[in-house]
Design a protein around this motif. Structure first.
Motif, PDB file in Angstrom:
ATOM      1  N   LEU A  83      -1.353   5.037   9.041  1.00 48.72           N
ATOM      2  CA  LEU A  83      -1.701   4.636  10.176  1.00 48.72           C
ATOM      3  C   LEU A  83      -2.851   4.848  10.633  1.00 48.72           C
ATOM      4  O   LEU A  83      -3.361   6.132  10.847  1.00 48.72           O
ATOM      5  N   THR A  84      -3.564   3.930  10.666  1.00 48.47           N
ATOM      6  CA  THR A  84      -5.110   4.041  10.851  1.00 48.47           C
ATOM      7  C   THR A  84      -5.883   2.866  11.240  1.00 48.47           C
ATOM      8  O   THR A  84      -5.304   1.848  11.449  1.00 48.47           O
ATOM      9  N   MET A  85      -7.188   2.755  11.439  1.00 49.77           N
ATOM     10  CA  MET A  85      -7.879   1.619  11.794  1.00 49.77           C
ATOM     11  C   MET A  85      -8.616   1.228  10.848  1.00 49.77           C
ATOM     12  O   MET A  85      -9.282  -0.008  10.936  1.00 49.77           O
ATOM     13  N   TYR A  86      -8.822   1.704   9.643  1.00 49.36           N
ATOM     14  CA  TYR A  86      -9.611   1.232   8.557  1.00 49.36           C
ATOM     15  C   TYR A  86      -8.761   0.121   7.635  1.00 49.36           C
ATOM     16  O   TYR A  86      -7.428   0.361   7.404  1.00 49.36           O
ATOM     17  N   GLU A  87      -9.334  -1.012   7.541  1.00 46.79           N
ATOM     18  CA  GLU A  87      -8.795  -2.067   6.743  1.00 46.79           C
ATOM     19  C   GLU A  87      -9.510  -2.611   5.545  1.00 46.79           C
ATOM     20  O   GLU A  87      -9.211  -3.743   5.033  1.00 46.79           O
ATOM     21  N   ASP A  88     -10.410  -1.841   4.851  1.00 46.94           N
ATOM     22  CA  ASP A  88     -11.120  -2.325   3.809  1.00 46.94           C
ATOM     23  C   ASP A  88     -10.307  -1.983   2.692  1.00 46.94           C
ATOM     24  O   ASP A  88      -9.507  -1.045   2.527  1.00 46.94           O
ATOM     25  N   SER A  89     -10.536  -2.846   1.651  1.00 46.14           N
ATOM     26  CA  SER A  89      -9.621  -2.816   0.438  1.00 46.14           C
ATOM     27  C   SER A  89      -9.560  -1.312  -0.433  1.00 46.14           C
ATOM     28  O   SER A  89      -8.543  -1.050  -0.890  1.00 46.14           O
ATOM     29  N   GLU A  90     -10.746  -0.932  -0.493  1.00 43.64           N
ATOM     30  CA  GLU A  90     -11.096   0.239  -1.146  1.00 43.64           C
ATOM     31  C   GLU A  90     -10.111   1.477  -0.568  1.00 43.64           C
ATOM     32  O   GLU A  90      -9.412   1.854  -1.352  1.00 43.64           O
ATOM     33  N   LYS A  91     -10.140   1.462   0.691  1.00 45.42           N
ATOM     34  CA  LYS A  91      -9.157   2.751   1.307  1.00 45.42           C
ATOM     35  C   LYS A  91      -7.672   2.278   1.134  1.00 45.42           C
ATOM     36  O   LYS A  91      -6.793   3.229   1.017  1.00 45.42           O
ATOM     37  N   VAL A  92      -7.440   0.961   1.138  1.00 46.67           N
ATOM     38  CA  VAL A  92      -6.121   0.643   1.212  1.00 46.67           C
ATOM     39  C   VAL A  92      -5.515   0.837  -0.175  1.00 46.67           C
ATOM     40  O   VAL A  92      -4.435   1.797  -0.347  1.00 46.67           O
ATOM     41  N   PHE A  93      -6.143   0.458  -1.224  1.00 51.52           N
ATOM     42  CA  PHE A  93      -5.671   0.735  -2.579  1.00 51.52           C
ATOM     43  C   PHE A  93      -5.659   2.351  -3.157  1.00 51.52           C
ATOM     44  O   PHE A  93      -4.964   2.943  -3.857  1.00 51.52           O
ATOM     45  N   GLU A  94      -6.546   2.914  -2.644  1.00 48.80           N
ATOM     46  CA  GLU A  94      -6.837   4.412  -2.855  1.00 48.80           C
ATOM     47  C   GLU A  94      -5.640   5.053  -2.099  1.00 48.80           C
ATOM     48  O   GLU A  94      -5.092   5.941  -2.777  1.00 48.80           O
ATOM     49  N   ALA A  95      -5.238   4.601  -1.127  1.00 47.40           N
ATOM     50  CA  ALA A  95      -4.120   5.391  -0.432  1.00 47.40           C
ATOM     51  C   ALA A  95      -2.931   5.157  -1.107  1.00 47.40           C
ATOM     52  O   ALA A  95      -1.997   6.063  -1.222  1.00 47.40           O
ATOM     53  N   LEU A  96      -2.513   3.775  -1.397  1.00 46.89           N
ATOM     54  CA  LEU A  96      -1.476   3.489  -2.379  1.00 46.89           C
ATOM     55  C   LEU A  96      -1.090   4.222  -3.591  1.00 46.89           C
ATOM     56  O   LEU A  96      -0.513   4.617  -3.924  1.00 46.89           O
ATOM     57  N   ALA A  97      -2.527   4.236  -3.963  1.00 42.93           N
ATOM     58  CA  ALA A  97      -2.515   4.935  -5.455  1.00 42.93           C
ATOM     59  C   ALA A  97      -1.987   6.480  -5.255  1.00 42.93           C
ATOM     60  O   ALA A  97      -1.670   6.943  -6.238  1.00 42.93           O
ATOM     61  N   SER A  98      -2.470   7.157  -4.183  1.00 41.54           N
ATOM     62  CA  SER A  98      -2.326   8.453  -3.960  1.00 41.54           C
ATOM     63  C   SER A  98      -0.973   8.885  -3.640  1.00 41.54           C
ATOM     64  O   SER A  98      -0.848   9.910  -3.654  1.00 41.54           O
ATOM     65  N   GLY A  99      -0.185   7.485  -3.358  1.00 46.83           N
ATOM     66  CA  GLY A  99       1.118   7.970  -2.998  1.00 46.83           C
ATOM     67  C   GLY A  99       1.734   7.610  -1.600  1.00 46.83           C
ATOM     68  O   GLY A  99       2.885   7.735  -1.375  1.00 46.83           O
ATOM     69  N   ALA A 100       0.771   6.878  -0.841  1.00 44.89           N
ATOM     70  CA  ALA A 100       1.366   6.436   0.360  1.00 44.89           C
ATOM     71  C   ALA A 100       2.142   5.048  -0.051  1.00 44.89           C
ATOM     72  O   ALA A 100       1.932   4.499  -0.974  1.00 44.89           O
ATOM     73  N   ILE A 101       3.259   4.953   0.849  1.00 43.31           N
ATOM     74  CA  ILE A 101       4.139   4.132   0.435  1.00 43.31           C
ATOM     75  C   ILE A 101       4.151   2.610   1.419  1.00 43.31           C
ATOM     76  O   ILE A 101       4.433   1.539   1.223  1.00 43.31           O
ATOM     77  N   GLY A 102       3.208   2.900   2.331  1.00 46.08           N
ATOM     78  CA  GLY A 102       2.920   1.738   3.364  1.00 46.08           C
ATOM     79  C   GLY A 102       1.525   1.942   4.164  1.00 46.08           C
ATOM     80  O   GLY A 102       0.935   2.959   3.884  1.00 46.08           O
ATOM     81  N   TYR A 103       1.086   0.908   4.774  1.00 40.23           N
ATOM     82  CA  TYR A 103      -0.228   0.939   5.423  1.00 40.23           C
ATOM     83  C   TYR A 103      -0.198   0.114   6.364  1.00 40.23           C
ATOM     84  O   TYR A 103      -0.125  -1.160   6.594  1.00 40.23           O
ATOM     85  N   LEU A 104      -0.329   0.785   7.864  1.00 43.23           N
ATOM     86  CA  LEU A 104      -0.401   0.127   9.131  1.00 43.23           C
ATOM     87  C   LEU A 104      -1.508   0.302   9.731  1.00 43.23           C
ATOM     88  O   LEU A 104      -2.222   1.221   9.820  1.00 43.23           O
TER      89      LEU A 104
END
Length: 210
Positions: A83-104
């Motif tokens: 749950l963040t203000m960042y919406e750049d693709s690098e952070k999105v995919f890094e978060a998902l690859a690290s184990g996050a199940i969703g991104y809001l």
């Protein structure tokens, strides 16, 4: 009815408090812990074992992404949603690859946030619309690259990559330890396979599919 328990990792006190009040004002959700940083999250959340964790990225000690990596081994059944203000693709995919199940995104409405928590708890992968579009676009781009790459041999792809970097034939030959004429021969094959007539057209097709 058992409530969905939620942990919050957020360094902004006002945001954290607002989320806690929102969750505890419902009949379906219960905030069981708030943490302002990674250290507190690691000390607190494994013992609480929440169903879902809402995780910010920009934490004062380490990033939320690093926090996920350290929490996941201790909370394998817990679903983590960024749950963040960042919406750049690098952070999105890094978060998902690290184990996050969703991104809001933090501008998500209260109703959508609560629905997303339930979705994550039920095994879904909630994402803000902008993030979902980014993910789909990225996969489409990867598919395009794979299609072009599939047409070429590994050596031809290497030569095309060097060509796209602006290298001359002699420089490509030296980099790959092959002769200049061998480079020219590979390029003729590349032109034929990609249906182009020059190195410029080949590079443009390569860049168009990156």
């Amino acid at each position: 009815m058992n409530k969905i328990t939620v942990g919050i990792v957020e360094d902004n006190f006002e945001v954290s408090q607002s989320l806690e009040l929102l969750l505890n004002s419902t009949d379906e959700y219960l905030c069981i812990g708030t943490c302002p940083n990674t250290v507190t999250a690691l000390e607190t959340l494994p013992g609480l074992n929440p169903d879902v964790i809402l995780m910010d990225i920009n934490l004062p000690d380490e990033s939320g992404i690093e926090c996920i990596k350290k929490l996941k081994p201790h909370l394998q059944q817990t679903q983590i949603v960024m749950l963040t203000m960042y919406e750049d693709s690098e952070k999105v995919f890094e978060a998902l690859a690290s184990g996050a199940i969703g991104y809001l995104l933090k501008r998500t409405t209260k109703e959508n946030l609560l629905s997303a928590i339930k979705e994550a708890h039920n095994g879904g992968s909630p994402m803000s619309m902008e993030i979902a579009r980014m993910v789909v676009k990225s996969f489409a781009s990867v598919q395009k690259v794979n299609e072009v790459k599939a047409m070429l041999t590994e050596r031809e792809w290497e030569i095309l990559e060097h060509l796209a970097k602006g290298k001359r034939y002699k420089e490509i030959a030296a980099s790959l330890f092959i002769g200049t004429e061998t480079v020219r021969s590979h390029l003729r094959n590349i032109y034929e396979k990609l249906q182009v007539r020059s190195s410029t057209e080949a590079v443009l097709k390569y860049l168009d599919n990156k």
